[in-house]
Design an enzyme around this catalytic site. Sequence first.
Site, mmCIF file in Angstrom:
data_model
loop_
_atom_site.group_PDB
_atom_site.id
_atom_site.type_symbol
_atom_site.label_atom_id
_atom_site.label_comp_id
_atom_site.label_asym_id
_atom_site.label_seq_id
_atom_site.Cartn_x
_atom_site.Cartn_y
_atom_site.Cartn_z
ATOM 1 N N HIS A 88 25.023 -119.559 28.342
ATOM 2 C CA HIS A 88 25.848 -118.399 28.004
ATOM 3 C C HIS A 88 25.584 -117.913 26.588
ATOM 4 C CE1 HIS A 88 28.212 -121.570 26.094
ATOM 5 N NE2 HIS A 88 28.198 -122.191 27.253
ATOM 6 N N HIS A 115 26.032 -119.052 16.117
ATOM 7 C CA HIS A 115 25.641 -118.439 17.375
ATOM 8 C C HIS A 115 26.049 -116.972 17.361
ATOM 9 C CE1 HIS A 115 29.792 -119.872 18.045
ATOM 10 N NE2 HIS A 115 29.932 -118.761 18.752
ATOM 11 N N HIS A 117 27.246 -113.325 19.675
ATOM 12 C CA HIS A 117 27.801 -112.703 20.873
ATOM 13 C C HIS A 117 27.333 -111.246 20.873
ATOM 14 C CE1 HIS A 117 30.600 -116.056 21.735
ATOM 15 N NE2 HIS A 117 30.601 -116.188 20.414
ATOM 16 N N HIS A 140 28.910 -115.832 14.541
ATOM 17 C CA HIS A 140 29.894 -116.868 14.228
ATOM 18 C C HIS A 140 29.200 -118.055 13.574
ATOM 19 C CE1 HIS A 140 32.783 -115.412 17.657
ATOM 20 N NE2 HIS A 140 32.779 -114.625 16.612
ATOM 21 N N THR A 202 36.375 -119.372 21.205
ATOM 22 C CA THR A 202 36.337 -118.234 22.130
ATOM 23 C C THR A 202 35.612 -118.577 23.420
ATOM 24 O OG1 THR A 202 34.295 -117.329 21.182
ATOM 25 C CG2 THR A 202 36.392 -116.609 20.200
ATOM 26 N N THR A 203 35.311 -119.864 23.607
ATOM 27 C CA THR A 203 34.692 -120.349 24.841
ATOM 28 C C THR A 203 35.472 -121.575 25.316
ATOM 29 O OG1 THR A 203 33.145 -121.721 23.568
ATOM 30 C CG2 THR A 203 32.376 -119.522 24.226
#
Length: 282
Positions: A88, A115, A117, A140, A202-203
Amino acid sequence: MRNFLHVFTLMSFQTCEWCYRSQFSCQDTCRGEDKHSKWKNNFPNCGGQRQSPINIITRKVKHDPKLTSFIFDGHENVFNMSVKNHGHSAHFTLPQSVRLRGGGLPATYKAVQFHLHWGENGGQGSEHSVDGECYPMELHIVHIKEKYGSLGDALNDSTGVAALAFFFEVLIPFSEIEDFKLTDIIPQANKLNYYRYLGSLTTPGCDQAVVWTVFQQTLPISKKQLLFGTEKPMTGVFRPVQNLNGRVVYTSVPAHNLCVLPNLITLFLCLFCVFGQQRCFH
């Protein structure tokens, strides 16, 4: 910048036990956060009262004089990174010599990974939004308190994790960077204004252990750098904004100094999100 973003073109998509709504289909077995399968059904913390990301409403933020300038340690160092594809997103490991202190944080934090998004074709990709304004990508940088040995240990502490969030904006032509160091993309700490709130990962499992810092200044990126892909590209890898549930968002500068004016590019992106049936905020 180009070097680490280019890694995505070499990575194949991997299956995982959860996914974003953009990756969900009837054939997939992953647990997507959409109307058919909520993350909270399998990961209870995802239904908590302190979830991230959020939409920051600037007229409601409160100035906190304790939110002083950050001190970034190790950002000027050149280092080698390893990259892990989670299906993801991809996580870029950071050395523990990269440290974070100041900024109203309760301790010194050491870096773990960073990472990204992002969306699709330059559309909405940021997880956080400001006054409903979304950006094509969000960075992030994840840190944990220096006394902990792993992210898992830090998640048992309500302020065990400190995450820095930067928005990307399409502004510059394509360029090459031979060696990577964090100062190549992040401005000096004493020049950064930011928002602060208590939230979560957020995951999944959405652990509510994160002190979030969302910076007001955007980072430049070219269109060519943004539109990277793979044979089966990962796109739309962001979580929708969550309810504040009474939480207060603080700012490092007085309210009269805030100036969030969307330019034509970001205004177009938000309109694209709305009319493309991808809401920027709740």
